[in-house]
Design an enzyme around this catalytic site. Structure first.
Site, PDB file in Angstrom:
ATOM      1  N   ASN A 426       0.809  -1.217   0.000  1.00 10.62           N
ATOM      2  CA  ASN A 426       0.000   0.000   0.000  1.00 10.62           C
ATOM      3  C   ASN A 426       0.842   1.268   0.000  1.00 10.62           C
ATOM      4  O   ASN A 426       0.954   1.957  -1.013  1.00 10.62           O
ATOM      5  CB  ASN A 426      -0.941  -0.015   1.200  1.00 10.62           C
ATOM      6  CG  ASN A 426      -2.158   0.874   1.000  1.00 10.62           C
ATOM      7  OD1 ASN A 426      -2.108   1.860   0.280  1.00 10.62           O
ATOM      8  ND2 ASN A 426      -3.261   0.518   1.638  1.00 10.62           N
ATOM      9  N   ASP A 427       1.451   1.591   1.111  1.00  7.96           N
ATOM     10  CA  ASP A 427       2.190   2.851   1.244  1.00  7.96           C
ATOM     11  C   ASP A 427       3.320   2.982   0.235  1.00  7.96           C
ATOM     12  O   ASP A 427       3.605   4.078  -0.252  1.00  7.96           O
ATOM     13  CB  ASP A 427       2.748   2.998   2.664  1.00  7.96           C
ATOM     14  CG  ASP A 427       1.647   3.074   3.707  1.00  7.96           C
ATOM     15  OD1 ASP A 427       0.610   3.691   3.418  1.00  7.96           O
ATOM     16  OD2 ASP A 427       1.811   2.496   4.795  1.00  7.96           O
ATOM     17  N   VAL A 428       3.976   1.861  -0.095  1.00  9.59           N
ATOM     18  CA  VAL A 428       5.154   1.917  -0.969  1.00  9.59           C
ATOM     19  C   VAL A 428       4.784   2.095  -2.432  1.00  9.59           C
ATOM     20  O   VAL A 428       5.668   2.197  -3.295  1.00  9.59           O
ATOM     21  CB  VAL A 428       6.020   0.653  -0.799  1.00  9.59           C
ATOM     22  CG1 VAL A 428       6.538   0.553   0.623  1.00  9.59           C
ATOM     23  CG2 VAL A 428       5.251  -0.605  -1.196  1.00  9.59           C
TER      24      VAL A 428
END
Length: 499
Positions: A426-428
């Site tokens: 998600n964040d990456v």
């Protein structure tokens, strides 16, 4: 009493153990040689432990009266203490074996954080034991005043070692406890910002260093215990402000701290193996933290200070998912798109680890290759919850090492890629890291998956957000198709559709 003199053979054995540890680190630098590195580490630690046990055999002294009435001092091995030591080793080995067999790969980051806390606590306990009984450690001289009871004066150099050892150990312990709670979900992933935290941390650090300097000239108990207490406190305060997206760097940083704590205690114990091992762990952890900070566009100095990559403004930004139009796809859609592609880049993340989908993911990749599709795997340096988390999972599933690429090696290929298959990362993959200055992940290099012709994103539901607590703009792009389901289940369905 303990035999503190180290023979030349023991020094040679410690040197061999140190060489094994260096070879272990070299082996662990690559998934292909990681098993060999582990074997060297096991051999080196076995040599170090056995050597320490043999050269520090506990003795007791008995006074015997001869036939002539004279008193003879006789030394004998203290078998009671030997049995206690072996029993403790046995209990620890049993706990380690059971934990290693039962721990899930998804819980490995928490386990590493817990191990770091134990190393820090061990350093503190050794320091406390050395302070309370310095003569047993050979770090003091007995002083007999004209009036009063004799007392042991700790050597000035040993006081520095004690002060630094217990301080670093206490910081490692309390910081690792907070990291464990965040990784385990007992605490939220969002940064907890205390008012004036930087001033408090600087004041506490200055106080600890000042007390260590004062401890060199005065070994009063209140000085020693104040150092310990303040170090525990600053360990908590350093890690609490760090957000979930930065936890992989925290793990490597605490790994470095634990190494330096062990090295400091090695000087106190006069044990060269601990000094060598601690220095290797401390320096390698610091190098890894530096590399990861560069990969995340973070300041290495601010990592050491704690609360890096976060600000009061950014901490509250992001929030939960927003209500925007998005496209939903099925396993059949994904199978058709990937089977028609020339190149597919798979981006694994923590969601893959939770679902234990690495084996079926490799099966999907093999089927695509059989149809003439080029398949590559893109790994972000902080994907998952610890450094190398995704590499370990893919290696466990026997994914060829030549198919796995780091961010800097593969990011330029997304623009020429037909399908980017994101499974739980998600964040990456969040483009907001490049555009939204209010985001807590702003400035962190991310995988350019949005540049692919089609993005297939596996996620359980649209309601959740990433570990950093921010919504992912990628979900709402025109070229993104959301596959909402359990990661393992939908990949199995894709494999069936490919058949």
């Amino acid at each position: 009493m303990h035999e503190l003199t180290v023979s030349p053979w023991a020094s040679l054995a410690y040197l061999v153990a140190g060489m094994c540890f260096i070879l272990a680190l070299r082996g662990l630098s690559s998934p292909a040689s990681s098993q060999r590195g582990n074997r060297f580490g096991i051999i080196g630690m076995t040599i170090a432990v056995v050597t320490t046990l043999v050269t520090h055999v506990p003795f007791v002294q008995h006074l015997l009266v001869s036939d002539t009435g004279s008193t003879i001092a006789v030394r004998a091995i203290d078998w009671t203490t030997v049995v206690e030591i072996l029993a403790a080793i046995g209990v620890g080995a049993a706990i380690g074996l059971v934990t290693a067999r039962r721990i899930a790969m998804t819980a490995m980051p928490q386990l590493v954080a817990a191990f770091h806390s134990l190393v820090g606590l061990a350093a503190v306990l050794v320091g406390v034991a050395a302070y309370l009984n310095p003569q047993a450690f050979g770090i003091s001289d007995l002083v007999i005043p004209l009036i009063g009871q004799p007392f042991a004066v700790i050597h000035p150099v040993s006081r520095i070692e004690l002060g630094l050892g217990v301080a670093i150990g206490a910081i490692t312990f309390s910081g690792s406890v907070i990291a464990f709670l965040k990784l385990n979900g007992n605490m939220g992933g969002k940064p907890i910002m205390l008012p004036g935290r930087h001033v408090i941390n600087i004041a506490l650090l200055a106080g600890i260093l000042g007390l260590i300097a004062y401890f060199v000239t005065n070994q009063e108990p209140w000085i020693f215990w104040t150092i310990v207490i303040l170090s525990f406190v600053i360990g908590f305060l350093l890690i609490i402000p760090i957000g979930g997206a930065d936890m992989p760097v925290v793990v490597s940083m605490l790994n470095s701290y634990s190494g330096w704590a062990a090295a400091a205690m090695g000087f106190t114990l006069h044990n060269s193996a601990m000094i060598i091992t601690g220095a290797l762990v401390g320096s390698s952890g610091a190098i890894l933290s530096y590399i990861m900070c560069r990969a995340m566009n973070r300041s290495f100095i601010s990592v050491i200070a704690g609360g890096f990559g976060t600000s009061d403004a950014g901490a509250g930004s992001g929030g939960s998912a927003v209500d925007r139009p998005w496209k939903r796809g099925s396993a059949e859609d994904a199978a058709f798109l990937m089977s028609q592609a020339e190149q597919v880049i798979i981006v694994p993340g923590y969601g893959m680890a939770v679902a234990q989908a690495q084996h079926v993911l490799r099966e999907m990749g093999d089927k695509l290759k059989a149809e003439g599709v080029r398949v590559k795997y893109a790994i972000h340096p902080v994907a998952g919850r610890m450094p190398g988390h995704m590499n370990v999972l893919l290696a466990e599933a026997n994914v060829p090492y030549d198919d796995v690429f780091e961010l800097e090696d593969i990011n330029s290929e997304f623009a020429q890629t037909d399908v980017a298959f994101v499974i739980g990362a998600n964040d990456v993959t969040n483009p907001a890291a490049k555009t939204d200055k209010t985001s807590p992940i702003y400035g962190m290099p991310v995988l350019d998956v949005e540049k692919a012709k089609t993005v297939l994103f596996i996620k359980r539901s649209m309601g959740g957000v990433g570990y950093a607590g921010v919504d992912n703009e990628l979900f709402y792009r025109d070229n993104t198709m959301m596959l909402l389901a359990d990661a393992k289940k939908i990949v199995e369905d894709i494999v069936k559709a490919l058949d």
